[in-house]
Design an enzyme around this catalytic site. Structure first.
Site, PDB file in Angstrom:
ATOM      1  CG  ASP A   1      -0.146   0.163   2.553  1.00 19.15           C
ATOM      2  OD1 ASP A   1       1.097   0.246   2.520  1.00 19.15           O
ATOM      3  OD2 ASP A   1      -0.799   0.218   3.598  1.00 19.15           O
TER       4      ASP A   1
ATOM      5  CG  ASP B   1       1.529   3.099   4.732  1.00 16.68           C
ATOM      6  OD1 ASP B   1       0.461   2.608   5.123  1.00 16.68           O
ATOM      7  OD2 ASP B   1       2.461   2.422   4.236  1.00 16.68           O
TER       8      ASP B   1
ATOM      9  CG  ASP C   1      -3.144   2.243   5.328  1.00 16.74           C
ATOM     10  OD1 ASP C   1      -4.305   2.027   4.920  1.00 16.74           O
ATOM     11  OD2 ASP C   1      -2.386   1.353   5.736  1.00 16.74           O
TER      12      ASP C   1
HETATM   13  P1  TTP Z   1       2.109  -1.128   6.663  1.00 17.22           P
HETATM   14  O1  TTP Z   1       1.632  -0.300   5.533  1.00 17.22           O
HETATM   15  O2  TTP Z   1       1.261  -2.280   7.058  1.00 17.22           O
HETATM   16  O3  TTP Z   1       3.584  -1.708   6.435  1.00 17.22           O
HETATM   17  P2  TTP Z   1       4.794  -1.205   5.555  1.00 17.22           P
HETATM   18  O4  TTP Z   1       4.482   0.098   4.904  1.00 17.22           O
HETATM   19  O5  TTP Z   1       5.981  -1.243   6.437  1.00 17.22           O
HETATM   20  O6  TTP Z   1       4.950  -2.354   4.492  1.00 17.22           O
HETATM   21  P3  TTP Z   1       4.289  -2.434   3.023  1.00 17.22           P
HETATM   22  O7  TTP Z   1       5.338  -1.910   2.110  1.00 17.22           O
HETATM   23  O8  TTP Z   1       3.991  -3.868   2.793  1.00 17.22           O
HETATM   24  O9  TTP Z   1       3.050  -1.602   3.022  1.00 17.22           O
HETATM   25  O10 TTP Z   1       2.277  -0.220   7.925  1.00 17.22           O
HETATM   26  C1  TTP Z   1       2.972   1.025   7.874  1.00 17.22           C
HETATM   27  C2  TTP Z   1       3.637   1.295   9.162  1.00 17.22           C
HETATM   28  O11 TTP Z   1       2.692   1.551  10.174  1.00 17.22           O
HETATM   29  C3  TTP Z   1       4.432   0.119   9.660  1.00 17.22           C
HETATM   30  O12 TTP Z   1       5.665   0.074   9.036  1.00 17.22           O
HETATM   31  C4  TTP Z   1       4.465   0.364  11.123  1.00 17.22           C
HETATM   32  C5  TTP Z   1       3.130   1.009  11.375  1.00 17.22           C
HETATM   33  N1  TTP Z   1       2.155   0.000  11.845  1.00 17.22           N
HETATM   34  C6  TTP Z   1       2.102  -0.250  13.170  1.00 17.22           C
HETATM   35  O13 TTP Z   1       2.816   0.393  13.925  1.00 17.22           O
HETATM   36  N2  TTP Z   1       1.229  -1.191  13.635  1.00 17.22           N
HETATM   37  C7  TTP Z   1       0.420  -1.903  12.833  1.00 17.22           C
HETATM   38  O14 TTP Z   1      -0.348  -2.750  13.312  1.00 17.22           O
HETATM   39  C8  TTP Z   1       0.465  -1.637  11.430  1.00 17.22           C
HETATM   40  C9  TTP Z   1      -0.429  -2.363  10.478  1.00 17.22           C
HETATM   41  C10 TTP Z   1       1.351  -0.682  10.989  1.00 17.22           C
HETATM   42 MN    MN Z   2       2.698   0.388   3.785  1.00 19.48          MN
HETATM   43 MN    MN Z   3      -0.341   0.682   5.597  1.00 14.64          MN
END
Ligand code: TTP
Ligand code: MN
Ligand code: MN
Ligand code: MN
Length: 379
Positions: A204, A206, A303
């Site tokens: 995703d 963020d 997100d």
């Molecule tokens: P994510 O978008 O789930 O993870 P990511 O961006 O590291 O990996 P990806 O490239 O697959 O999207 O979450 C973003 C950040 O938000 C994560 O790195 C840490 C924080 N986070 C938490 O602290 N607790 C949680 O339960 C989740 C889902 C995320």
């Molecule tokens: Mn992410």
């Molecule tokens: Mn995310």
């Protein structure tokens, strides 16, 4: 020269947050194997086991060279018995029997495929698996009633499981920026999550949004979502006032329990699936200058997190990840520094304990106390 002499003298700190952990490292064969087992444990809702495998993998990522023999690992932290066994097997045989079995197991494959549907978690996937549903097509045929998120997830299954590229993330960043500035000029948008850590792809995108004038960020999320919706960017939008703490922990869980897996809490982000439905927006979303055909946009998970300016530093740190890094950072703060770190604040445990005595209804951890103070501002 004996292999590994160099590794043996390297002293490695035991918290992942104390180590340099590069994206590209020397032990991918081993970390890939451990990641499969971590993922399997997480899908089976065995969080403690998942964390153990993730910690072992993180340790291997931080090593300055390739591990060639198990003797090189002597004295290194974070390697549990189970992980060591897997590592040894891979080093000796090239593969781990357990990893192979897991990869080929119907349950693992089905759980991965079903939780890959946006809006489907491990519990639901497990229930369906037990009913003989193993794939999204099985689900479609089953006639199960799905909620809106799941219907969108099923409809756009392939796209939502296609990794988001960096150029796509940048293009979506421009859309988010346009939306945010349309409703609140002067707001600041920061790319967080995996892309902020330098990853080239993600599941995703963020973003963290704030405004230098404290308080101006209130109500921002709703306005941004409305703007995106009006412009035809939103395919699905989850409006939740829930928080991770409330939904998964319950607000009144004892501190000792909170520490068990060093779980940390934070509000759930607003989850949006952004698409463009107009030729011009489309090309923008995809980052292509020339688009043709009736459907040249794609669905992407986005997100958004809004934070008051005074908490921005903590939000940025807390949402940059990785999940293991955040977990380790908080564990380190608690055990080594007697402090509590969240995505809102860093505070001294002793001081806050005094505070919470004056508010006896906040019985448990100091985290809940601060949490309730600011909750309304966050979502
Ligand atoms: P994510 O978008 O789930 O993870 P990511 O961006 O590291 O990996 P990806 O490239 O697959 O999207 O979450 C973003 C950040 O938000 C994560 O790195 C840490 C924080 N986070 C938490 O602290 N607790 C949680 O339960 C989740 C889902 C995320
Ligand atoms: Mn992410
Ligand atoms: Mn995310
Ligand atoms: Mn929180």
């Amino acid at each position: 020269q004996k292999p590994g002499l160099e590794l043996a003298v390297v002293s490695v700190p035991s918290y992942a947050c104390q180590r340099h952990t590069p994206l590209l490292h020397h032990n991918t064969t081993l970390t890939d194997a451990l990641s499969i087992l971590a993922e399997n444990a997480e899908l089976g809702e065995n969080e403690g086991r998942g964390v153990a495998f993730r910690r072992a993998a993180a340790l291997l990522k931080s090593l300055p060279q390739e591990v060639r023999g198990a003797e090189q690992l002597r004295g290194l932290p974070c390697l549990g018995e189970h992980s060591l066994r897997v590592i040894k097997e891979v080093l000796e045989d090239g593969v781990s029997h357990e990893v192979e079995t897991t990869t080929h197991s119907e349950q693992f494959k089905a759980m991965k495929a079903l939780t890959g549907i946006f809006g489907v978690g491990a519990k639901t996937a497990d229930r369906w698996f037990r009913e003989g549903i193993h794939t999204p097509s099985d689900l479609q045929r089953s006639g199960h009633t799905l909620n809106r998120a799941q219907r969108a997830g099923l409809q756009y299954y392939d796209e939502l499981n296609l990794p988001v590229t960096k150029p796509e993330a940048v293009a979506i960043g421009q859309i988010v920026e346009r939306a945010v500035h349309a409703v609140l000029p002067g707001a600041e948008i920061t790319l967080i999550g995996g892309f902020r850590r330098g990853k080239q792809t993600g599941h995703d995108v963020d973003f963290l949004i704030t405004h230098p004038d404290e308080g101006r960020e209130e109500g921002l999320m709703r306005k941004v979502v409305s703007w995106l919706e009006a412009q035809g960017f939103l395919l699905y939008q989850k409006t939740t006032g829930n928080s991770y703490l409330e939904s998964k922990e319950g607000p009144a869980r004892p501190a000792s329990n909170m520490d068990r897996f060093e779980r940390y809490s934070h509000p759930l982000p607003q989850t949006l699936v952004v698409v463009g439905d107009h030729a011009q927006k489309v090309s923008w979303v995809l980052g292509h200058s020339q688009c043709s055909g009736p459907r040249s946009w794609r669905a992407v998970r986005v997100d958004l997190v809004v934070s008051p300016y005074s908490q921005f530093a903590f939000a940025l740190l807390g949402w940059t990840g990785s999940k293991l890094f955040e977990r380790e950072l908080r564990r380190w703060a608690v055990h080594e520094k007697a402090m509590t770190l969240s995505s809102h604040a860093l505070y001294d445990r002793k001081r806050v304990r005094t505070l919470s005595q004056t508010h006896t209804h906040f019985k448990y951890c100091s985290g809940s106390f601060l949490y309730y103070q600011i909750r309304d501002k966050l979502i």
